[in-house]
Scaffold this motif. Structure first.
Motif, PDB file in Angstrom:
ATOM      1  N   ARG A  58     -45.335  42.282  38.712  1.00 57.84           N
ATOM      2  CA  ARG A  58     -44.713  43.017  39.814  1.00 57.84           C
ATOM      3  C   ARG A  58     -45.779  43.762  40.611  1.00 57.84           C
ATOM      4  O   ARG A  58     -46.750  44.256  40.052  1.00 57.84           O
ATOM      5  N   GLY A  59     -45.571  43.862  41.928  1.00 58.62           N
ATOM      6  CA  GLY A  59     -46.479  44.629  42.763  1.00 58.62           C
ATOM      7  C   GLY A  59     -46.375  46.115  42.468  1.00 58.62           C
ATOM      8  O   GLY A  59     -45.383  46.588  41.918  1.00 58.62           O
ATOM      9  N   GLN A  60     -47.394  46.858  42.850  1.00 61.05           N
ATOM     10  CA  GLN A  60     -47.422  48.300  42.601  1.00 61.05           C
ATOM     11  C   GLN A  60     -46.620  49.049  43.661  1.00 61.05           C
ATOM     12  O   GLN A  60     -46.487  48.579  44.796  1.00 61.05           O
ATOM     13  N   THR A  61     -46.095  50.192  43.296  1.00 59.69           N
ATOM     14  CA  THR A  61     -45.339  51.133  44.127  1.00 59.69           C
ATOM     15  C   THR A  61     -43.961  50.575  44.504  1.00 59.69           C
ATOM     16  O   THR A  61     -43.698  49.379  44.406  1.00 59.69           O
ATOM     17  N   VAL A  62     -43.105  51.471  44.953  1.00 56.51           N
ATOM     18  CA  VAL A  62     -41.719  51.122  45.284  1.00 56.51           C
ATOM     19  C   VAL A  62     -41.667  50.121  46.438  1.00 56.51           C
ATOM     20  O   VAL A  62     -40.747  49.318  46.538  1.00 56.51           O
ATOM     21  N   TYR A  64     -43.539  47.503  47.027  1.00 56.60           N
ATOM     22  CA  TYR A  64     -43.840  46.116  46.691  1.00 56.60           C
ATOM     23  C   TYR A  64     -43.304  45.667  45.324  1.00 56.60           C
ATOM     24  O   TYR A  64     -43.503  44.513  44.963  1.00 56.60           O
ATOM     25  N   ASN A  65     -42.679  46.557  44.554  1.00 55.26           N
ATOM     26  CA  ASN A  65     -42.319  46.171  43.183  1.00 55.26           C
ATOM     27  C   ASN A  65     -41.122  45.237  43.091  1.00 55.26           C
ATOM     28  O   ASN A  65     -40.767  44.797  42.008  1.00 55.26           O
TER      29      ASN A  65
END
Length: 207
Positions: A58-62, A64-65
């Motif tokens: 999963r991508g970082q932060t809200v 991109y997650n």
């Protein structure tokens, strides 16, 4: 225009030919990139052109997650669950990242499944054709193997499974309205009592 700045009045009339950006090398660069891709594929053969197998993370932060992307490498826990040794992983084209940690069971299981699917399609060439080891492919499989030119295992975005469902009958008590009324009653309690007392005294005076 904002502020008290000098008005833009540049004079680009001298040697303008020196500042023109051209792109005449585009066809040549295109051919150079194509030749470089062919050479890279020939150097990597019979391994896949895409390189090592990467995990889905999963991508970082809200921001991109909600999206899945390719990570740096599989964790030691994922390799252990898939039955692959840490030092063996790089030799069969699996990337390893000893720093990453598994934060969810779903992510762990999906990457373990990814490793198992890769292992099912993997063809391991023996170092010595006359002395194949355990897990090496036979001569017929080796002869029919071709180099993979595309992505090893494309990452597919998960589909949202949430569906509309009824929430039941219409509520008889509205919590928000009840809280607002209670707050208003508390605020106006003294004023209302004073009004009621004044009205009672006025009625008494009339009698």
């Amino acid at each position: 225009m904002k502020h008290n700045n000098v008005l833009p009045n540049q004079h680009f009339r001298k040697d303008w030919q020196l500042h023109v950006k051209t792109w005449f090398d585009q066809p040549g660069k295109k051919k150079s990139r194509r030749v470089a891709r062919i050479q890279k594929a020939a150097q990597l053969a019979p391994r896949p052109v895409d390189g090592l197998l990467r995990p889905a993370v999963r991508g970082q932060t809200v921001k991109y997650n909600m999206k899945l992307r390719a990570g740096r490498g599989f964790t030691l826990e994922e390799l252990k669950a898939a039955g692959i040794r840490r030092k063996e992983a790089r030799s069969i084209g699996v990337s390893v990242d000893h720093r990453r940690k598994n934060r969810s069971v779903e992510g762990l299981e999906s990457n373990v499944q990814r490793l198992k699917e890769y292992g099912a399609r993997l063809i391991v060439f023996p170092k010595k054709a006359n002395k194949p080891k355990k897990g090496d492919a036979n001569a017929e499989t080796v002869a029919s193997a071709t180099q993979l030119r595309g992505l090893i295992a494309p990452i597919v975005q998960s589909v949202d499974q949430d569906t509309e469902r009824p929430i039941g009958d219409k509520p008889t008590v509205h919590a928000y309205a009840m809280l607002r009324k209670a707050r208003s009653d508390k605020k106006l309690k003294g004023i209302r009592e004073a009004r009621a007392k004044a009205a009672a005294e006025e009625e008494k005076a009339k009698k």
